[in-house]
Motif scaffolding. Structure first.
Motif, PDB file in Angstrom:
ATOM      1  N   GLY A 137      15.682 -36.081  11.006  1.00  0.00           N
ATOM      2  CA  GLY A 137      16.665 -37.060  11.445  1.00  0.00           C
ATOM      3  C   GLY A 137      16.252 -38.513  11.323  1.00  0.00           C
ATOM      4  O   GLY A 137      17.064 -39.400  11.543  1.00  0.00           O
ATOM      5  N   MET A 138      15.004 -38.794  10.964  1.00  0.00           N
ATOM      6  CA  MET A 138      14.576 -40.185  10.835  1.00  0.00           C
ATOM      7  C   MET A 138      15.065 -40.747   9.501  1.00  0.00           C
ATOM      8  O   MET A 138      14.880 -40.115   8.462  1.00  0.00           O
ATOM      9  CB  MET A 138      13.054 -40.297  10.908  1.00  0.00           C
ATOM     10  N   TYR A 148      15.189 -37.529  18.179  1.00  0.00           N
ATOM     11  CA  TYR A 148      14.951 -36.737  16.977  1.00  0.00           C
ATOM     12  C   TYR A 148      14.436 -35.352  17.369  1.00  0.00           C
ATOM     13  O   TYR A 148      14.309 -35.056  18.541  1.00  0.00           O
ATOM     14  CB  TYR A 148      13.975 -37.470  16.045  1.00  0.00           C
ATOM     15  N   CYS A 164      13.807 -45.865  13.372  1.00  0.00           N
ATOM     16  CA  CYS A 164      13.480 -44.479  13.725  1.00  0.00           C
ATOM     17  C   CYS A 164      11.964 -44.312  13.857  1.00  0.00           C
ATOM     18  O   CYS A 164      11.475 -43.715  14.812  1.00  0.00           O
ATOM     19  CB  CYS A 164      13.985 -43.517  12.652  1.00  0.00           C
TER      20      CYS A 164
END
Length: 68
Positions: A10-11, A64, A16
């Motif tokens: 998800g980064m 995340y 992030c």
């Protein structure tokens, strides 16, 4: 010293990376956190072994998820 690498999904940007680094860096005993945005690899260096659950919780707090 102990070093372990985790995979995080998800980064997508530098923000992030900063969020994950900051949260994981707050785990007691952690001395360094290196994040590779391209691969999703998060390498944690610590004075002693770090509980995987603590890393999972810190990554989750950043928004995340650990893979695997």
């Amino acid at each position: 010293m102990e070093t372990k690498t985790y995979s995080v999904s998800g980064m997508t940007c530098a923000h992030c990376v900063g969020s994950v680094s900051a949260e994981v860096g707050q785990i007691p005993g952690v001395t360094d956190v290196q994040v590779d945005l391209a691969t999703g690899a998060v390498t944690v260096t610590s004075e002693r072994p770090v509980d995987d659950g603590a890393v999972r919780a810190a990554v989750g707090e950043a928004g995340y998820e650990l893979v695997g």
